[in-house]
Design an enzyme around this catalytic site. Structure first.
Site, PDB file in Angstrom:
ATOM      1  CG  HIS A 375      30.525  -9.098  -7.259  1.00  0.00           C
ATOM      2  ND1 HIS A 375      31.048 -10.121  -6.508  1.00  0.00           N
ATOM      3  CD2 HIS A 375      30.109  -9.647  -8.416  1.00  0.00           C
ATOM      4  CE1 HIS A 375      30.967 -11.254  -7.192  1.00  0.00           C
ATOM      5  NE2 HIS A 375      30.387 -10.994  -8.358  1.00  0.00           N
ATOM      6  CE  LYS A 566      40.209  -7.848   4.822  1.00  0.00           C
ATOM      7  NZ  LYS A 566      38.987  -8.506   4.418  1.00  0.00           N
ATOM      8  NE  ARG A 567      43.578  -4.142  -4.757  1.00  0.00           N
ATOM      9  CZ  ARG A 567      43.525  -3.918  -6.068  1.00  0.00           C
ATOM     10  NH1 ARG A 567      43.331  -4.922  -6.896  1.00  0.00           N
ATOM     11  NH2 ARG A 567      43.694  -2.714  -6.560  1.00  0.00           N
ATOM     12  CE  LYS A 572      38.582  -4.956   0.390  1.00  0.00           C
ATOM     13  NZ  LYS A 572      37.911  -6.255   0.682  1.00  0.00           N
ATOM     14  CB  THR A 674      35.993 -14.861  -0.488  1.00  0.00           C
ATOM     15  OG1 THR A 674      36.881 -13.957  -1.151  1.00  0.00           O
ATOM     16  CG2 THR A 674      34.638 -14.854  -1.163  1.00  0.00           C
ATOM     17  CE  LYS A 678      40.213 -16.712  -0.493  1.00  0.00           C
ATOM     18  NZ  LYS A 678      40.880 -15.528  -1.096  1.00  0.00           N
TER      19      LYS A 678
HETATM   20  C1  LIG Z   1      40.512 -14.261  -1.160  1.00  0.00           C
HETATM   21  C2  LIG Z   1      41.318 -13.235  -1.814  1.00  0.00           C
HETATM   22  C3  LIG Z   1      40.857 -11.922  -1.898  1.00  0.00           C
HETATM   23  C4  LIG Z   1      39.553 -11.470  -1.264  1.00  0.00           C
HETATM   24  O1  LIG Z   1      39.819 -11.103   0.076  1.00  0.00           O
HETATM   25  P1  LIG Z   1      38.762 -10.270   0.950  1.00  0.00           P
HETATM   26  O2  LIG Z   1      39.353 -10.313   2.327  1.00  0.00           O
HETATM   27  O3  LIG Z   1      37.477 -11.017   0.886  1.00  0.00           O
HETATM   28  O4  LIG Z   1      38.695  -8.913   0.392  1.00  0.00           O
HETATM   29  C5  LIG Z   1      41.639 -10.987  -2.533  1.00  0.00           C
HETATM   30  N1  LIG Z   1      42.825 -11.315  -3.074  1.00  0.00           N
HETATM   31  C6  LIG Z   1      43.319 -12.567  -3.001  1.00  0.00           C
HETATM   32  C7  LIG Z   1      44.652 -12.873  -3.599  1.00  0.00           C
HETATM   33  C8  LIG Z   1      42.585 -13.572  -2.380  1.00  0.00           C
HETATM   34  O5  LIG Z   1      43.071 -14.812  -2.321  1.00  0.00           O
END
Ligand SMILES: *Cc1c(COP(=O)(O)O)cnc(C)c1O
Length: 836
Positions: A375, A566-567, A572, A674, A678
């Site tokens: 990952h 995101k985190r 990032k 991911t 979304k």
């Molecule tokens: C989808 C999702 C992530 C992943 O987000 P990235 O932008 O791909 O880092 C992290 N936390 C939550 C709660 C999510 O729904």
């Protein structure tokens, strides 16, 4: 021993009613008779919490019926099975997903409202099951949904942490972590299976002995055992009657736990010591890259691996006795990152020591059933454990790792004589003053498949991180680009948009998301655009209202909503986004607003509690937000907010109301992403770098509908050696002004030097994330975004095209690829049909 199992007595109970009346009756049954709420109780927060729980129980009954039927079908078919091993499952809430997948949504909605209960309100009573950090854990949850929806016999295995991902509060601009006691009010979606407990050994030492057949064998003795108690969560497929299992293990003390070590007088102390065992499943480690060196974390990993593998082997022995000749053909274990990769050695141990197989037979089984998903390319996330810790905690497992490594290195040496540098690079054991076990190497050596999670990521794995291994075993490496489940992220999150979609192209997309492609022509239909725009604007309005309730910040109604959630991590680059916000503010302050496009900027995300820079970035965002929102000059032009406690249930609301999705990581650092998928599914446009799945998103929607900026991975690597951030500052007056504003303490008047660490980081020639290198290109691209936003018709065309092209990012597509190329499972029911 081949235990013949007698069949249970036939179930003669009638099937539960799948109508609103039956559902309400059962909900009342649980509310009044099980939860003991008097029917005269006044409406209150606590009563609606109980109604939610009662409804959950009524739905669980219906899930269990289908669960049993799925299990019967599986036993009757006796096909190959897959097991998804993961330290994290970021499930979020289950109520709405269950109603959707059981096709009970509308029925429940109307029947409940007749009783005076609002479904949306009840749904808010559910705590998120936050047993994961971020993308990796959420991927596991999306995968389970897709496996069940494709009727594949896949079981998830994880840990039932008493405390999930911490709850984030913001106080005085800083992140404060609060424990997440998600089980506090009970959890109606699980079933405890006390009869299937497993014993997990720790400590002790090993002995060799000669068995009755005269062969040398080993046993692990003097161990301190911990019980693993399984709790099963039903995972319903979409409209197909299938219900799979997520089995989560809770740690408990054995009855004999250490009592012998205490003298009779110390009985209470002996019982109290039992608590130590339960610590193993107490809390999720809140670091999104991995946790190195913590003994409890290694205990957790072994706990999951051993309990799950014992469980699978026990099922096999029940049916086939001790004949394992067909086991490998019938099983596959998918390892979600290196976290569960100790499974490679543990399966060997169980087969050798507990089931009496010889090495070659055990290795043939192990190396043909394990498959590993990588990952991340970040070096700090590559798990390594001190040998010393391993020896003390898992002595028998370490012996097996040594033997695996010795045989592997012998094979490499035979094929590459004289190349000792190669041997030390690929070795599972890293030599040095503190020798380490390299879990990624163990995973690669022990697996028949190794995959990355997006095309670029897999290519970089082959070229860099696993270069030696990919030379040794090229056919082992493959790509499986991530996806997200359209049930949660489109159907459940955005029902109005889904109705509009179905009114134009029918409902085939609900079975195969690629059919969304049929929407593309409607991008040029002005009436359709109007409806599309209205639904998205309504979603945004609801989201802005939620932001106002949670934070007190009034965003600008109708303005572009620019979102990065995101985190919080340096790679990032939330900082790049924040610097751009400061630039927009600087434009306002100097009166450069002739063609200014009003903008709302939303940030959310958690920082690992020990990650200083990430926490300082949160503080920075909060301080610029406070300054900007409090300056009358920004009225109607710019608003900035940090929304606390980012989690799955919050993302469900954020992704439907966002206009612009920020995916701006340093190229080569984000494995896939991911969140980007979304947003795209729900019609957001993306501003992003050529990183992770952004590359595939851009290919799918067409380069002209994607806001690309910044260096690519190759350029990043090339610039590295001669990176001079100051050159980029000198070449961009706007950037110079932004940095000057920061250095002057404009955003931290009471706390001098507060953000110097951030400035120093981006101005360092060693800044690994090269924030300033991409600033100008980012700023220009944001200007193009603003211009497009002013042409709403064109923006809506782009939006529709994004959704239309998002079908390939369904996790159903991803799971089909895992199944076609790695697992080779037969679905329990044919596509489009239903079980029972
Ligand atoms: C989808 C999702 C992530 C992943 O987000 P990235 O932008 O791909 O880092 C992290 N936390 C939550 C709660 C999510 O729904």
């Amino acid at each position: 021993m081949n235990r013949k199992r007698s069949k249970n007595s036939e179930c003669i109970l009638p099937d539960l009613a799948m109508d609103g009346e039956g559902l309400c009756r059962d909900t009342q049954h649980y509310l009044f008779r099980t939860l003991g709420v008097p029917s005269a109780a006044p409406q209150s927060e606590s009563v609606s919490g109980s109604v939610y729980t009662a409804l959950g129980m009524a739905l669980r009954d219906r899930l269990v019926e289908r669960w049993n039927r799925t299990e019967e079908k599986r036993l009757a078919t006796q096909g190959k099975r897959a097991f998804y091993l993961s330290l994290e499952f970021l499930l979020g809430r289950s109520l709405h997903n269950t109603l959707l997948n059981l096709e009970l949504e509308e029925v429940a909605q109307s029947a409940l409202s007749e009783q005076g209960w609002e479904l949306a309100e009840l749904a808010e009573k559910e705590a998120d099951a936050g047993l994961g950090n971020g993308g990796l854990g959420r991927l596991a949850a999306c995968f389970l949904d897709s496996c069940a929806s494709l009727a594949l016999p896949v079981t998830g295995y994880g840990i039932r942490y008493a405390y999930g991902m911490f709850r984030q509060e913001i106080r005085a601009g800083e992140q404060v972590e609060e424990p997440d006691h998600w089980l506090k009010n009970g959890y109606p979606w699980e079933l405890k299976r006390p009869h299937r407990v497993r014993h997990i050994p720790y400590g002790g030492h090993t002995e060799s002995y000669v068995d009755t057949a005269g062969r040398q064998r080993f046993r692990w003795v003097g161990t301190h055992d911990v019980l693993a108690v399984p709790y099963d969560i039903p995972i319903p497929g979409y409209a197909n009657g299938v219900v799979n299992t997520l089995r989560l293990w809770r740690a408990a003390a054995t009855d004999v736990f250490d009592l012998g070590e205490f003298n009779a007088g110390a009985y209470p102390e002996a019982v109290a010591a039992k608590n130590a065992a339960e610590h193993i499943s107490m809390v999720l480690y809140p670091n999104d890259s991995s946790e190195n060196g913590k003994e409890l974390r290694l205990r957790q990993q072994y706990f999951l691996a051993s309990a799950s593998l014992q469980d699978v082997l026990a099922d096999w022995v029940d049916l086939h006795g001790e004949d394992f000749s067909d086991f490998a053909a019938q099983h596959v274990f998918q390892l979600n990152d290196t976290h569960p990769s100790i499974s490679v050695a543990e399966l060997m141990r169980l087969l050798l020591d507990e089931h009496g197989l010889d090495w070659d037979a055990a290795w043939a089984i192990t190396s043909n059933t394990m498959a590993y998903t990588n990952h991340t390319l970040l070096p700090e996330a590559l798990e390594r454990w001190p040998l010393r810790l391993f020896r003390q905690l898992l002595p028998r497992v370490l012996e097996i790792i040594y033997e695996i490594n010795a045989r592997f290195l012998r094979e490499v040496a035979r094929k590459n004589p004289g190349d000792s540098a190669l041997l030390s690079r690929v070795s599972v054991i890293e030599e040095g003053p503190e020798p380490m076990v390299r879990m990624a190497n163990l995973a690669v050596v022990g697996s028949f498949s190794v995959n990355g999670v997006a095309a670029l990521h897999t290519e970089l794995l082959r070229r860099e991180l696993f270069h030696d291994f990919s030379q040794l075993w090229p056919q082992r490496f493959n790509n499986k680009t991530n996806g997200v489940t359209p049930r949660r992220w489109l159907q459940s999150a955005n029902p109005e948009l889904c109705k509009l979609i179905s009114s134009k192209i029918g409902t085939a997309w609900q079975q195969d998301l690629a059919a969304l492609q049929d929407l593309a022509p409607f991008a040029d239909d002005s009436r359709f655009r109007k409806s599309w725009g209205k639904i998205r604007a309504d979603n945004k309005e609801r989201l802005l209202a939620l932001i106002a309730r949670q934070t007190g910040v009034q965003m600008i109604p109708g303005a572009l909503l620019d979102t990065q959630v995101k985190r919080i991590h340096e790679y990032k680059r939330q900082l790049l986004n924040a610097l751009h916000v400061v630039h927009l503010y600087d434009r306002i302050k100097r009166g450069d607003i002739a063609d200014f496009t009003p903008r709302n900027v939303l940030f959310a995300g958690k920082a690992a509690p020990g990650y200083f820079m990430a926490k300082r970035i949160i503080r920075f965002i909060n301080e610029i937000a406070r300054t900007i929102n409090g300056d009358p000059d920004t009225q109607g032009l710019l608003r900035v907010v940090f929304l606390p406690d980012y989690r799955v249930s919050l993302m469900e609301k954020i992704c439907t109301g966002t206009d612009l999705s920020e995916q701006i990581s340093t190229a080569g650092k984000e494995a896939s992403g991911t969140g980007n998928m979304k947003f795209m599914m729900n019609g957001a446009l993306t501003i992003g770098t050529l990183d992770g799945a952004n590359i595939e998103i851009r290919e799918a929607v067409g380069a002209e509908h994607f806001f690309l900026f910044g260096l690519n991975a190759e350029e990043v690597a090339h610039l590295r050696a001669q990176y001079q951030p100051q050159h980029f500052v000198d070449a961009d007056m706007d950037l110079e002004r932004v940095l000057h504003l920061l250095r002057s303490g404009y955003f931290n008047p009471y706390d001098f030097g507060l953000f110097d660490c951030l400035l120093d980081a981006v101005l360092s020639p060693y800044d690994p994330w090269m924030v300033l290198a991409d600033f100008s290109s980012y700023k220009q691209k944001q200007q193009e975004v603003a211009e497009l936003w002013r042409d709403q018709q064109e923006w809506l065309r782009f939006s529709i095209r994004n959704t239309a092209a998002s079908g390939v990012f369904s996790s159903d597509r991803t799971i089909r690829e895992y199944n076609d190329e790695i697992w080779h499972l037969t679905p329990l029911v044919a596509a489009g049909s239903s079980l029972g």
